[in-house]
Design a protein around this motif. Structure first.
Motif, PDB file in Angstrom:
ATOM      1  N   CYS A 169       0.830  -1.210   0.000  1.00  0.00           N
ATOM      2  CA  CYS A 169       0.000   0.000   0.000  1.00  0.00           C
ATOM      3  C   CYS A 169       0.865   1.261   0.000  1.00  0.00           C
ATOM      4  CB  CYS A 169      -0.924  -0.002   1.220  1.00  0.00           C
ATOM      5  SG  CYS A 169      -2.247  -1.213   1.146  1.00  0.00           S
ATOM      6  N   LEU A 172       2.367   1.861  -3.394  1.00  0.00           N
ATOM      7  CA  LEU A 172       1.407   2.439  -4.336  1.00  0.00           C
ATOM      8  C   LEU A 172       1.131   3.900  -4.016  1.00  0.00           C
ATOM      9  CD1 LEU A 172      -0.554   2.003  -6.696  1.00  0.00           C
ATOM     10  CD2 LEU A 172      -2.255   1.205  -5.034  1.00  0.00           C
ATOM     11  N   ILE A 173       1.023   4.221  -2.749  1.00  0.00           N
ATOM     12  CA  ILE A 173       0.731   5.604  -2.349  1.00  0.00           C
ATOM     13  C   ILE A 173       1.845   6.550  -2.789  1.00  0.00           C
ATOM     14  CG2 ILE A 173       0.487   7.110  -0.336  1.00  0.00           C
ATOM     15  CD1 ILE A 173      -0.979   4.809   1.056  1.00  0.00           C
ATOM     16  N   VAL A 184      -5.407   9.153  -1.251  1.00  0.00           N
ATOM     17  CA  VAL A 184      -5.185   7.832  -1.833  1.00  0.00           C
ATOM     18  C   VAL A 184      -5.204   6.757  -0.744  1.00  0.00           C
ATOM     19  CG1 VAL A 184      -3.532   6.383  -3.080  1.00  0.00           C
ATOM     20  CG2 VAL A 184      -3.915   8.752  -3.798  1.00  0.00           C
ATOM     21  N   SER A 185      -4.629   7.059   0.406  1.00  0.00           N
ATOM     22  CA  SER A 185      -4.658   6.105   1.521  1.00  0.00           C
ATOM     23  C   SER A 185      -6.091   5.836   1.973  1.00  0.00           C
ATOM     24  CB  SER A 185      -3.831   6.643   2.686  1.00  0.00           C
ATOM     25  OG  SER A 185      -3.874   5.768   3.787  1.00  0.00           O
ATOM     26  N   LEU A 188      -7.723   3.514  -0.579  1.00  0.00           N
ATOM     27  CA  LEU A 188      -7.265   2.122  -0.443  1.00  0.00           C
ATOM     28  C   LEU A 188      -7.901   1.456   0.775  1.00  0.00           C
ATOM     29  CD1 LEU A 188      -3.461   2.447  -1.308  1.00  0.00           C
ATOM     30  CD2 LEU A 188      -5.306   1.555  -2.749  1.00  0.00           C
ATOM     31  N   ASP A 189      -8.033   2.191   1.876  1.00  0.00           N
ATOM     32  CA  ASP A 189      -8.697   1.627   3.058  1.00  0.00           C
ATOM     33  C   ASP A 189     -10.154   1.308   2.767  1.00  0.00           C
ATOM     34  OD1 ASP A 189      -6.376   1.804   4.528  1.00  0.00           O
ATOM     35  OD2 ASP A 189      -6.870   3.756   5.420  1.00  0.00           O
ATOM     36  N   LEU A 191     -11.428   0.645  -0.196  1.00  0.00           N
ATOM     37  CA  LEU A 191     -11.448  -0.507  -1.109  1.00  0.00           C
ATOM     38  C   LEU A 191     -11.280  -1.810  -0.333  1.00  0.00           C
ATOM     39  CD1 LEU A 191      -9.311   0.730  -4.141  1.00  0.00           C
ATOM     40  CD2 LEU A 191     -11.745   0.161  -4.151  1.00  0.00           C
ATOM     41  N   ARG A 192     -10.345  -1.820   0.601  1.00  0.00           N
ATOM     42  CA  ARG A 192     -10.138  -3.023   1.412  1.00  0.00           C
ATOM     43  C   ARG A 192     -11.391  -3.359   2.206  1.00  0.00           C
ATOM     44  NH1 ARG A 192      -9.303  -3.660   6.603  1.00  0.00           N
ATOM     45  NH2 ARG A 192      -8.197  -5.503   7.411  1.00  0.00           N
TER      46      ARG A 192
END
Length: 346
Positions: A169, A172-173, A184-185, A188-189, A191-192
């Motif tokens: 992660c 990617l960030i 972005v973080s 991603l959270d 999405l998870r």
């Protein structure tokens, strides 16, 4: 976030892959990696759950989860493999008998005679099938080999991703500008979380549908109810299309018992779909992400045409990813809607 700077390289890469004939293989590989990441989300969710409710550290919980999954997968493959080897000949012969009986019944109707083969043609086709059995066996073994290879790749990608999720992660960030890395973080959270809830919902639906299918077919005296229940559970992973595919072998085997049994099986599947839609799905709605059926079916058809089976299987979680990205990056960030996920049917 400047999407145009990312859009042009993606379009150019897609054009190059299309011209060189690598687009479909590249999509297949990417979907295989995505399936591994999805499995990694599943492992990570189980390890996090164990960490929160036990004094175990994350690494210890991760190793425990992977060990249990390996034992379950190994035991399941051994048991189901033994069952399939024991019943595959019986299942295939009963399916052939059911097809022949269904053909004979349809041949009794005048309108269907011109479309159905006669007895000599059926015997000829059976003979041709016997002559090509060896090549079909080789093709089947090749497909099984590719499936096992894909399963191993998915498992190891998922295990590596779940072992150090922050490493990937953070990598990617760091590809994004500093002022956008926080957002972005958050994406991603989210999405998870969304994929984790979707997986929980799918696992619950698969378990309940498999158990109910085996019990219902056992009461209807349909052959191989446990095997058909396992097939129905596995195919339930694919929303909308999976239950339809699972009903086909059930009806064919029921025709071998009798026409009334086949009708009962059809009614049972319709009732099971009603139970899933109005009882099972609302019961697990707090865990599973709600997907628009039309969007999901369209994605399944499109991915199935382009990529094949793995495209159909991964279409629903890809829709989950797409919905999260659109809601957070476009509806919320670009349009300024504070509640991007709230939709009404009024």
């Amino acid at each position: 976030m400047n999407f145009r700077s990312l859009l042009w390289p993606l379009l150019i890469a897609a054009l190059i892959f299309s011209v060189s004939g690598l687009l479909v293989p590249s999509l297949s590989v990417l979907l295989l990696v995505f399936a591994g990441l999805l499995f990694g989300v599943f492992i990570n969710g189980l390890a996090d759950f164990a960490t929160r409710h036990t004094p175990l550290s994350y690494r210890t919980a991760f190793l425990l989860v992977v060990t249990v999954l390996l034992l379950m997968i190994g035991g399941g493959v051994y048991y189901l493999g033994a069952q399939m080897v024991q019943h595959v000949d019986e299942l295939w012969s009963q399916l052939q008998t059911s097809l022949q009986d269904a053909t004979e019944r349809l041949r009794q109707y005048q309108f269907s005679k011109q479309y159905l083969p006669d007895s000599e043609q059926v015997q000829s086709m059976m003979s041709q099938q016997g002559d090509s059995a060896f090549s079909s066996l080789l093709g089947g073994l090749r497909s099984v080999g590719w499936a096992m290879t894909g399963a191993i790749v998915i498992f190891f990608i998922g295990a590596y991703a779940a072992y150090e999720p922050r490493l990937y992660c953070n990598g990617l960030i760091k590809l994004f500008p500093k002022e956008r890395r926080g957002r972005v973080s958050d994406v991603l959270d989210q999405l998870r979380s969304a994929l984790g809830r979707w997986i929980i919902g799918r696992v619950m639906s698969m378990t309940l549908v498999g158990i109910l299918t085996a019990i219902g077919l056992w009461f209807l005296d349909v052959p191989l109810p446990i095997t058909l229940g396992v097939v129905a559970a596995l195919l339930t992973f694919i929303p909308n299309i999976g239950p339809l595919l699972a009903a086909v072998p059930q009806v064919l085997l029921a025709l071998n018992v009798g026409t009334e049994t086949a009708i009962y099986v059809i009614v049972f599947n319709l009732a099971l779909q009603g139970i899933e839609s109005y009882l099972i799905t609302p019961m697990i709605q707090r865990h599973e992400v709600t997907l628009p059926p039309i969007l999901t079916i369209a994605a399944q058809l499109w991915m199935g045409i382009i990529v094949g089976v793995i495209g159909i299987m991964m279409a629903a979680p890809l829709v989950v990813v797409l919905m999260v990205l659109i809601q957070m990056l476009y509806i919320h960030d670009r349009l300024g809607d504070p509640n991007p996920g709230e939709l009404t049917s009024d």
